[in-house]
Design an enzyme around this catalytic site. Structure first.
Site, PDB file in Angstrom:
ATOM      1  N   ASP A  91      -4.565  15.662  23.603  1.00 52.77           N
ATOM      2  CA  ASP A  91      -5.315  16.773  22.985  1.00 52.77           C
ATOM      3  C   ASP A  91      -6.216  16.618  21.640  1.00 52.77           C
ATOM      4  O   ASP A  91      -5.654  15.516  21.123  1.00 52.77           O
ATOM      5  CB  ASP A  91      -4.830  17.986  23.094  1.00 52.77           C
ATOM      6  CG  ASP A  91      -5.716  19.252  23.699  1.00 52.77           C
ATOM      7  OD1 ASP A  91      -6.891  19.330  23.148  1.00 52.77           O
ATOM      8  OD2 ASP A  91      -5.358  19.889  24.726  1.00 52.77           O
ATOM      9  N   HIS A 107     -11.499  17.072  24.485  1.00 51.88           N
ATOM     10  CA  HIS A 107     -10.279  17.433  24.013  1.00 51.88           C
ATOM     11  C   HIS A 107      -9.783  16.097  23.286  1.00 51.88           C
ATOM     12  O   HIS A 107      -8.428  15.760  23.519  1.00 51.88           O
ATOM     13  CB  HIS A 107      -9.265  18.202  24.857  1.00 51.88           C
ATOM     14  CG  HIS A 107      -9.660  19.695  24.888  1.00 51.88           C
ATOM     15  ND1 HIS A 107      -9.201  20.502  23.842  1.00 51.88           N
ATOM     16  CD2 HIS A 107     -10.031  20.287  25.923  1.00 51.88           C
ATOM     17  CE1 HIS A 107      -9.558  21.764  24.568  1.00 51.88           C
ATOM     18  NE2 HIS A 107     -10.196  21.480  25.486  1.00 51.88           N
ATOM     19  N   GLU A 145     -13.587  21.795  28.949  1.00 53.08           N
ATOM     20  CA  GLU A 145     -14.227  22.350  27.826  1.00 53.08           C
ATOM     21  C   GLU A 145     -14.978  21.055  27.219  1.00 53.08           C
ATOM     22  O   GLU A 145     -14.641  20.851  26.019  1.00 53.08           O
ATOM     23  CB  GLU A 145     -13.239  23.099  27.042  1.00 53.08           C
ATOM     24  CG  GLU A 145     -12.511  24.148  27.623  1.00 53.08           C
ATOM     25  CD  GLU A 145     -11.589  24.852  26.651  1.00 53.08           C
ATOM     26  OE1 GLU A 145     -11.638  26.168  26.793  1.00 53.08           O
ATOM     27  OE2 GLU A 145     -10.919  24.080  25.949  1.00 53.08           O
TER      28      GLU A 145
END
Ligand code: TNX
Length: 495
Positions: free
Chosen positions: A124, A191, A255
């Site tokens: 991440d 990420h 995202e």
């Protein structure tokens, strides 16, 4: 009442008790499906029937009965099988590192509730946690970060951690003894800050950056236009495929804020070259290539539902549904795609108890929320592969805090994933949970106190206040808000 979680499909109580020690008679049989079993307790002895996995679950059930009855077991026949073949929990080891021993304790608990999948969120923005032989900087640089800005937490100035291959193999073996598959997740294309801090040349324009110290959505994406990125991803995936025997590899996809792709000449050239509509279509072009690559190695890709945006995603992906994209998820299911239920509404165990208590989870049917307001022709019961609860760890710094978030909510998730519809009995769940506490506490797992299990309005208010205190450094939140506002303006889809 039997104090078993997850509640079995069928129980027939017989006359008599079995109070002497007996050898268990184990019969390997395929009659009960891949994971089902029959457990017969009579005055003469105990018989278990099932596949290898089924026999394991028969043992787990027997263990819970012994916890309840000690050495005088009532005679009974339990015939049991799971509703869903995919029953998972996810652990984010990036925002805060989780040591191997803690993962093992959680695997013990997961197996006790008949979960069969451990989704290991290994990369991440705030950390790359998996050793790589080809790309050593991923852990030399990517596994360390400065003090995090996630909220009002007392953190050291620097922290980090990663898993060596020997530790990964150890976890996989430990899980496998408990009938749990381990699915690694490598986040692509978003990420990716920790990756890009280690190898800037994989990002758009080769921009230098540091491992992230704040959460939320960051604009740092793997560049989809550069040949180097493709080489990098396939090399990393090759290592991962060599390590993890599981059928699935999770390649993230959530995202992915496209600001940098919009400005990147390489990404824009790729969009033109491939005749793609926009940056969402570029993300799909990229992940479809990856899925094809994985398929050649005999693996299947899981992606978060954000990856449905663009053209119609091929149904050889599995989609993990967490938030939004309702119609795209419906369309995917209509076309025969498989979906993992991880709705933020019930399955986000990083959320506080005043938002999701155990009682609300156990009363939620994993399929119904998809079915509501959807085309009646969609075969949801088949489309839903199973249920998975993520534990994101921005605000979870240690094992005790993780256990507080997970118990009794994870057992509630496990019951939703295992117990067939006809046998569901949500109202007795919290009482049955009492019988599990000794098992958990023997492993130093201390869950949330009883007032959290089903929260009164007054307790919700207090919990909200505590949560705001824990997470609410005003300056941090203001800084995060400003960043997010900026991203929101530039990127219509996120947050
Ligand atoms: C959203 S869920 C994220 C995570 C965060 C989480 C916090 C998902 C696919 N992305 O990166 O940790 O919210 O609840």
């Amino acid at each position: 009442m039997l104090q078993i979680i997850p509640k079995p499909s069928e129980v027939m109580i017989q006359k008599g008790t079995l109070s002497h020690d007996v050898e268990i008679n184990r019969l390997v049989k395929q009659d009960y499906g891949e994971e089902g079993y029959r457990l017969t307790i009579s005055e003469e002895g105990i018989t278990e029937e099932g596949s290898q996995k089924g026999l394991f679950y028969a043992d787990v059930t027997l263990g819970q009965l012994r916890e309840q009855y000690g050495h005088a077991l009532p005679c009974m026949i339990i015939t049991d099988r799971p509703r869903f073949s995919y029953r998972g929990f996810m652990l984010d080891v990036c925002r805060h590192f989780v040591p191997v021993e803690d993962i093992k304790a959680l695997l013990d608990a997961a197996a006790h509730f008949k979960l069969n999948t451990f989704h290991w969120h290994l990369t991440d923005d705030q950390g790359w946690r998996l050793e790589s032989r080809k790309y050593p900087k991923l852990v030399e640089i990517g596994s360390k970060r400065k003090r995090a800005n996630f909220g009002r937490l007392h953190e050291p100035a620097e922290s980090g951690g990663y898993y060596r291959w020997s530790e990964v193999r150890d976890i996989i073996a430990y899980a496998s003894e408990r009938m749990i598959d381990v699915i690694p997740e490598i986040e692509i294309p978003g990420h990716a800050t920790a990756l890009l801090a280690s190898y800037p040349e994989i990002g758009c324009g080769g921009e230098e950056m540091e491992v992230a110290t704040r959460g939320g959505v960051l604009p740092n994406l793997i560049c989809a236009g550069r040949g180097q990125s493709w080489e990098f991803i396939t090399n990393v995936l090759e290592e991962i495929v060599g390590l993890f025997p599981c059928q699935y590899i999770h390649i993230g996809g959530d995202e992915a804020c496209k600001i940098k792709w919009r400005q990147c000449p390489d990404c824009q050239a790729k969009i033109k070259e491939q005749g793609l509509k926009d940056e969402n279509a570029l993300q799909q072009w990229f992940v479809i290539r990856i899925q094809n690559y994985l398929a050649e190695l005999g693996k299947q890709a899981i992606v978060w539902n954000d990856s449905l945006r663009g053209v119609a995603l091929p149904t050889d992906f599995v989609v993990q549904a967490w938030l939004g994209d309702r119609e795209l998820i419906q369309d995917f299911a209509r076309r025969g795609g498989k979906i993992i239920q991880s709705s933020t509404q019930y399955y986000y165990l990083d959320y506080p108890y005043h938002m999701i208590d155990a009682d609300s989870i156990i009363h939620a049917d994993p399929v119904e929320s998809f079915r509501q307001n959807s085309d009646a022709a969609i075969p949801w019961e088949q489309a839903v592969l199973g249920v998975e609860a993520p534990l994101w760890t921005e605000r979870i710094t240690n094992f005790d805090r993780a256990c507080y978030q997970l118990f009794p909510r994870l057992p509630a998730v496990a019951e939703n994933a295992w117990t067939v519809k006809e046998a569901r009995e949500p109202d007795s769940f919290l009482q049955r949970y009492q019988n599990q506490i000794a098992f958990l506490e023997q492993r130093s797992i201390y869950g949330a106190p009883q007032h959290c299990w089903k929260m009164s309005e007054e307790d919700k208010k207090l919990d909200k206040r505590d949560h705001e205190y824990l997470t609410g450094s005003v300056e941090n939140l203001a800084a995060e808000k400003a960043d997010e506002e900026m991203l929101k303006r530039e990127n219509e889809i996120y947050l």
